[in-house]
Design a protein around this motif. Structure first.
Motif, PDB file in Angstrom:
ATOM      1  N   SER A 217       0.833  -1.022  -0.084  1.00  0.00           N
ATOM      2  CA  SER A 217      -0.056  -0.109   0.120  1.00  0.00           C
ATOM      3  C   SER A 217       0.954   1.242   0.007  1.00  0.00           C
ATOM      4  O   SER A 217       1.883   1.269   0.710  1.00  0.00           O
ATOM      5  CB  SER A 217      -0.787   0.224   1.163  1.00  0.00           C
ATOM      6  N   LEU A 218       0.560   2.102  -0.746  1.00  0.00           N
ATOM      7  CA  LEU A 218       1.333   3.366  -0.755  1.00  0.00           C
ATOM      8  C   LEU A 218       0.150   4.756  -0.941  1.00  0.00           C
ATOM      9  O   LEU A 218      -0.628   4.719  -1.757  1.00  0.00           O
ATOM     10  CB  LEU A 218       2.129   3.630  -2.160  1.00  0.00           C
ATOM     11  N   VAL A 229       4.210   4.031   3.219  1.00  0.00           N
ATOM     12  CA  VAL A 229       4.281   2.721   2.773  1.00  0.00           C
ATOM     13  C   VAL A 229       3.711   1.894   4.043  1.00  0.00           C
ATOM     14  O   VAL A 229       3.937   1.805   5.219  1.00  0.00           O
ATOM     15  CB  VAL A 229       5.765   2.301   2.502  1.00  0.00           C
ATOM     16  N   GLN A 230       2.909   0.979   3.334  1.00  0.00           N
ATOM     17  CA  GLN A 230       2.287   0.023   4.340  1.00  0.00           C
ATOM     18  C   GLN A 230       2.328  -1.553   3.885  1.00  0.00           C
ATOM     19  O   GLN A 230       1.847  -1.552   2.602  1.00  0.00           O
ATOM     20  CB  GLN A 230       0.854   0.151   5.046  1.00  0.00           C
ATOM     21  N   ILE A 250       8.952  -3.044  -2.652  1.00  0.00           N
ATOM     22  CA  ILE A 250       7.770  -2.612  -3.453  1.00  0.00           C
ATOM     23  C   ILE A 250       7.828  -3.061  -4.748  1.00  0.00           C
ATOM     24  O   ILE A 250       6.945  -3.425  -5.360  1.00  0.00           O
ATOM     25  CB  ILE A 250       7.804  -0.832  -3.584  1.00  0.00           C
ATOM     26  N   GLN A 251       9.050  -3.045  -5.455  1.00  0.00           N
ATOM     27  CA  GLN A 251       9.225  -3.562  -6.929  1.00  0.00           C
ATOM     28  C   GLN A 251       8.821  -5.071  -6.957  1.00  0.00           C
ATOM     29  O   GLN A 251       8.179  -5.503  -7.824  1.00  0.00           O
ATOM     30  CB  GLN A 251      10.456  -3.227  -7.541  1.00  0.00           C
ATOM     31  N   SER A 257       9.075  -1.792 -12.006  1.00  0.00           N
ATOM     32  CA  SER A 257      10.373  -1.368 -11.713  1.00  0.00           C
ATOM     33  C   SER A 257      10.700   0.503 -11.708  1.00  0.00           C
ATOM     34  O   SER A 257      11.409   0.954 -11.398  1.00  0.00           O
ATOM     35  CB  SER A 257      11.294  -1.899 -12.794  1.00  0.00           C
ATOM     36  N   ASP A 258       9.449   1.106 -12.091  1.00  0.00           N
ATOM     37  CA  ASP A 258       9.459   2.685 -11.988  1.00  0.00           C
ATOM     38  C   ASP A 258       9.123   3.131 -10.701  1.00  0.00           C
ATOM     39  O   ASP A 258       9.433   4.288 -10.340  1.00  0.00           O
ATOM     40  CB  ASP A 258       8.508   3.119 -12.996  1.00  0.00           C
ATOM     41  N   ILE A 259       8.768   2.335  -9.780  1.00  0.00           N
ATOM     42  CA  ILE A 259       8.622   3.063  -8.462  1.00  0.00           C
ATOM     43  C   ILE A 259       9.847   2.931  -7.700  1.00  0.00           C
ATOM     44  O   ILE A 259      10.347   1.729  -7.352  1.00  0.00           O
ATOM     45  CB  ILE A 259       7.285   2.234  -7.634  1.00  0.00           C
TER      46      ILE A 259
END
Length: 504
Positions: A217-218, A229-230, A250-251, A257-259
């Protein structure tokens, strides 16, 4: 080193301690508010402000500031495996009504909420003493003697009362050997405040709902450039909350890969618990906030329940220090502990739903329906069977002043006083004015008119009735004409002076 005396020593400067400090400051009660951390907490752990807390913050003079820096919850955007998504509301939008002016939770990072509370405290002449740790305390019949560690060395302070608002690992609670039963909920999560690239701030981004191994979760944090971030993490093992570590997590979970996380302001991995202290009071010492109850974050109940603890306790402390019967303080635990038990049950049920991927919030989280109908401070003469009841939250109402200007009932309640409302009462009848009680008359011959019928619809009072609203916005007593002795007794029981003398 002798540190002098004060009426109340508050230990812990989170939301509960700050709220209590504000409430005592506006009542003229001397206090010290100490916090062992060297500086304010700078994380966003609690970020939801429920409608009932918004009403409290309006009374304390900070709601507009919180709205200005915060915002409504954005839509939640749930991504599918192919990159497509669907959007829905975390909280279904509901329009405000005259009796419930705030219907939607606010999204405000905890550190900004507490900053606003500190600013308000400063305006009232108070301040947090950071880097001051409670080392120990003893109580006797007249007060509490506490030992504090400060930058200048050990200090002894004498207080009439001590309130522990020092969190889930409360030193005050443990020193009193008050049990803290409950359970660990077999869920561990990481929460972090970060700056990142790759997603916009127009949604609460969610992936893999219902998969506790891959959920992510963002959530954009209003008033900042950050996201929260959760994510659930394994029950054991280290969690890398660096920018690089969170980027990898996250990725891996999103397949994107863009985050990229660029910086981390604050981060923590924690195990969720649901616990409730066996007692909220030991003599002259009280527990409030997370020191008395710890919640899972689901539903945004923890910070709000803590704020409302302090709001319930503050006026009672001031009343007893001002000469009210000491057993008034017994009603704090009697009223607030059942509420915490109820909120713990709700948050746990919402956590179970979240494990299944269901993230929806309704009226049950707003805390508008919380009340104290069984409290000894709820009096009706005669007993009522409809309309508002003693112990209920006092609704708002749109009224018109005799001079022709619009007035909200909440405007009349704002401040540390009690409010005595006469409904369609004769001008020359009723109790005399008393210190600490604001008297208003609503009706054709009153100070205020109910032109739109909002007050009558919300309260359902009979002509000639009197209603006493507590300083914390709950109905204390409702008496009909001919039952004024019950109102007189109530006023004496809560310290509102000698038996009222009615107008002749």
């Amino acid at each position: 080193m002798e540190g002098g005396t004060t009426q109340v020593l508050i230990v812990g400067a989170g939301a509960a301690g700050l709220t209590l400090g504000i409430d005592l400051a506006r009542r003229g009660v001397s206090f010290r508010l100490v916090e062992k951390l060297p500086e304010p907490f700078h994380g966003s752990r609690g970020k939801g402000i429920q409608p009932r807390s918004q009403e409290i913050f309006e009374d304390l003079g900070v709601l507009d500031r919180l709205v200005a820096i915060g915002g409504e919850y954005p839509p939640q955007r749930e991504y599918r495996a192919d990159g497509s998504y669907q959007e829905s509301f975390v909280v279904e939008p509901v329009a405000p009504t005259p009796d419930e002016p705030y219907h939607i939770p606010l999204l405000v990072p905890q550190f900004l909420t507490e900053r606003v509370l500190r600013e308000r405290l400063a305006e009232l002449g108070g301040a947090v003493e950071y880097g001051v740790e409670l080392l120990g305390f003893e109580q006797d019949a007249d007060g509490v003697t506490a030992r504090l560690a400060t930058a200048e060395g050990e200090e002894t302070v004498r207080a009439r009362l001590l309130v522990g608002t020092d969190g889930g690992r409360s030193f005050v609670r443990r020193s009193l050997v008050i049990a803290f039963p409950g359970r660990t909920l077999a869920v561990r999560a990481v929460v972090a405040d970060v700056t990142l690239t790759g997603v916009g701030r127009d949604a609460w981004h969610r992936w893999n709902e219902g998969d506790m191994a891959r959920q992510m979760s963002l959530c954009p944090l209003p008033g900042t450039a950050m996201f929260q971030v959760q994510a659930p993490v394994p029950l054991e093992g280290d969690v890398d909350v660096s920018a690089e570590g969170l980027t990898r997590m996250i990725q891996e979970r999103t397949g994107r890969s863009d985050i990229v996380v660029q910086s981390v302001s604050w981060g923590s991995a924690y195990s969720m618990n649901a616990r409730l202290a066996d007692r909220y009071r030991n003599g002259r010492i009280f527990l409030a906030g997370d020191a008395a109850h710890t919640h899972p974050p689901t539903g945004g109940q923890g910070l709000n329940t803590s704020v409302q603890d302090a709001y319930n306790l503050g006026w009672k402390i001031a009343a007893v220090l001002g000469g009210a019967p000491p057993d008034l303080l017994d009603t704090y635990e009697e009223e607030r502990r059942p509420v915490a038990a109820q909120m713990l049950g709700l948050a746990t049920r919402l956590l179970d739903a979240a494990k299944e991927g269901i993230i929806r919030r309704g009226r049950e989280v707003h805390q508008l329906d919380i009340g104290y109908p069984g409290s000894r401070l709820a009096v009706e003469a005669p007993e009522r069977s409809g309309g508002i009841l003693a112990g209920d939250r006092a609704p708002d109402a749109s009224l018109t002043g005799a001079a022709g200007q619009p007035v909200r009932l909440f405007q009349l309640l704002t401040g540390p006083h009690w409010t005595l409302v006469g409904y369609e009462t004769a001008r020359d009848a009723g109790p005399a004015a008393a210190k600490g009680v604001r008297v208003v008359r609503i009706g054709a011959d009153g100070d205020l008119r109910d032109d739109a019928g909002h007050f009558a619809a919300a309260y359902g009072l009979k002509r000639g009735s009197w209603m006493l609203i507590r300083p914390d916005g709950y109905v204390g007593a409702i008496v009909e004409a001919g039952e004024m002795d019950a109102l007189d007794s109530y006023r004496n029981d809560v310290g509102l002076g000698a038996r009222a003398v009615r107008r002749q």
